[in-house]
Write an enzyme that holds these catalytic residues in place. Structure first.
Site, short mmCIF file in Angstrom:
data_model
loop_
_atom_site.label_atom_id
_atom_site.label_comp_id
_atom_site.label_asym_id
_atom_site.label_seq_id
_atom_site.Cartn_x
_atom_site.Cartn_y
_atom_site.Cartn_z
N ASP A 35 -1.44 -20.56 -0.40
CA ASP A 35 -1.05 -21.95 -0.15
C ASP A 35 -1.30 -22.86 -1.35
OD1 ASP A 35 -3.89 -21.67 0.36
OD2 ASP A 35 -3.84 -23.70 1.22
N ASP A 84 -7.97 -19.51 4.14
CA ASP A 84 -7.89 -20.92 4.50
C ASP A 84 -6.57 -21.53 4.06
OD1 ASP A 84 -10.66 -21.72 5.57
OD2 ASP A 84 -11.16 -20.60 3.75
N HIS A 119 -10.81 -29.52 -3.71
CA HIS A 119 -10.35 -29.18 -2.37
C HIS A 119 -9.74 -30.45 -1.77
CE1 HIS A 119 -12.48 -25.38 -2.73
NE2 HIS A 119 -13.54 -26.06 -3.13
N LYS A 137 -9.84 -15.73 -7.39
CA LYS A 137 -8.48 -15.95 -7.90
C LYS A 137 -8.48 -17.19 -8.82
CE LYS A 137 -7.62 -16.45 -3.65
NZ LYS A 137 -7.04 -16.85 -2.35
N ASP A 152 -4.28 -14.98 1.13
CA ASP A 152 -5.37 -15.96 1.16
C ASP A 152 -5.70 -16.23 2.62
OD1 ASP A 152 -7.15 -17.98 0.13
OD2 ASP A 152 -5.67 -19.47 0.78
#
Length: 309
Positions: A251, A32, A196, A226, A30
């Site tokens: 993460d 970010d 988020h 994903k 990933d």
């Protein structure tokens, strides 16, 4: 038997670390929260990626970012110190464009999402519209009379939903009309990210917007991010990715780690996401019910592996 908790790489011996590094040939990571925050590289992570490449690992960046083109993501990566070919970046907007191209798509696309979606569609000659503010001002009946008609609906062959800070009732109304009027209209989403999370606040994700639309039209959207294993299917089919010899780094347990398990990959969670450790601890409260969210390994930061070899 389900996993109770991941192994912490920091606690491995040098020999165990060497065995772990030898257990995979390919890395999917990933972006970010793993490689960078807001485009700024996390300390030591560029060196860690370089180390993995020096050890002969094939590295791919796999992102759910639905507000940037693949080229823009590549520029972010290069600017943050990651030397990666643009073709090694797997991103949802590009996946949607390739899906439409493979079907010789010739109609219009209505976008609830970012300008980047329109940009990538335009680059391959697909007409689209929708990004930006669209607010219902005045009476609903007046808006419907002015903006909702069957002729336009039959010109639209796909509705794409992504993160949209301008999401509105008006946009949902139009999307419902296009999807409801034409049963052959494709229904696609950049990702299923629910939220988020940041240290001081949370922002609704694409999935939060998408659920409202799916409820209205009685259909589920195809998703191009994903944890959908389909985005890795071509790599596996071509032999470039061998699941048992591939590591997924992320993460977010319920996105990245689940994606890794869905594809049959090894998984590594890093603690540099804004919510990584909190989410992992929540999941470990009930491991028997959350097994597919539990990573095989954990490390506080990907940059730490350069100190552990």
């Amino acid at each position: 038997m389900y996993k109770q908790k991941p192994k912490n790489l920091v606690n491995l011996t040098k020999g165990e670390m060497a065995n772990w590094l030898n257990s995979f040939d390919t890395v999917l990571t990933d972006c970010d929260g793993v490689l960078w925050h807001e485009g700024v590289a996390i300390d030591g992570v560029p060196a860690a990626i370089s180390l993995l490449k020096t050890l002969g690992k094939e590295v791919y960046f796999v992102t759910n970012n639905g507000i940037k083109t693949r080229h823009d993501i590549w520029k972010t990566a290069m600017g943050a110190g990651f030397d990666v070919p643009e073709t090694r970046i797997i991103a949802p907007i590009s996946g949607i464009v390739e899906y439409l191209q493979a079907r010789d798509f010739r109609k219009k696309v209505y976008i609830i999402g970012a300008e980047a979606v329109r940009s990538e569609l335009t680059a391959v000659g697909i007409e689209s519209f929708g990004p930006g503010p669209d607010v219902l001002a005045g009476k609903l009946s007046d808006y419907i009379a002015q903006h909702v008609n069957d002729t336009e609906a039959h010109e639209v062959g796909a509705v794409v939903v992504g993160f949209d800070e301008h999401f509105s009732f008006a946009k949902m109304l139009k999307a419902c009309h296009y999807l409801g009027t034409n049963p052959d209209c494709l229904f696609m989403s950049t990702n299923f990210d629910h939220v988020h999370r940041y240290p001081a606040f949370s922002v609704p994700g694409t999935r939060a917007l998408l659920v409202a639309l799916e409820t209205c039209v009685g259909r589920s959207a195809l998703q191009f991010g994903k944890p959908n294993a389909e985005i890795c299917a071509e790599l596996i089919k071509s032999g470039r990715v061998v699941p048992a010899r591939t590591l997924m780094i992320g993460d977010v347990c319920k996105v990245d780690i689940l994606f890794g398990h869905n594809c049959g990959l090894q998984t590594l969670l890093v603690g540099t996401g804004f919510n990584s450790v909190y989410e992992l601890n929540e999941i470990l409260q009930n491991p028997s019910e959350n097994e597919r969210y539990i990573p095989d390994f954990f490390v506080p930061s990907l940059g730490d592996i350069t100190k552990l070899v």
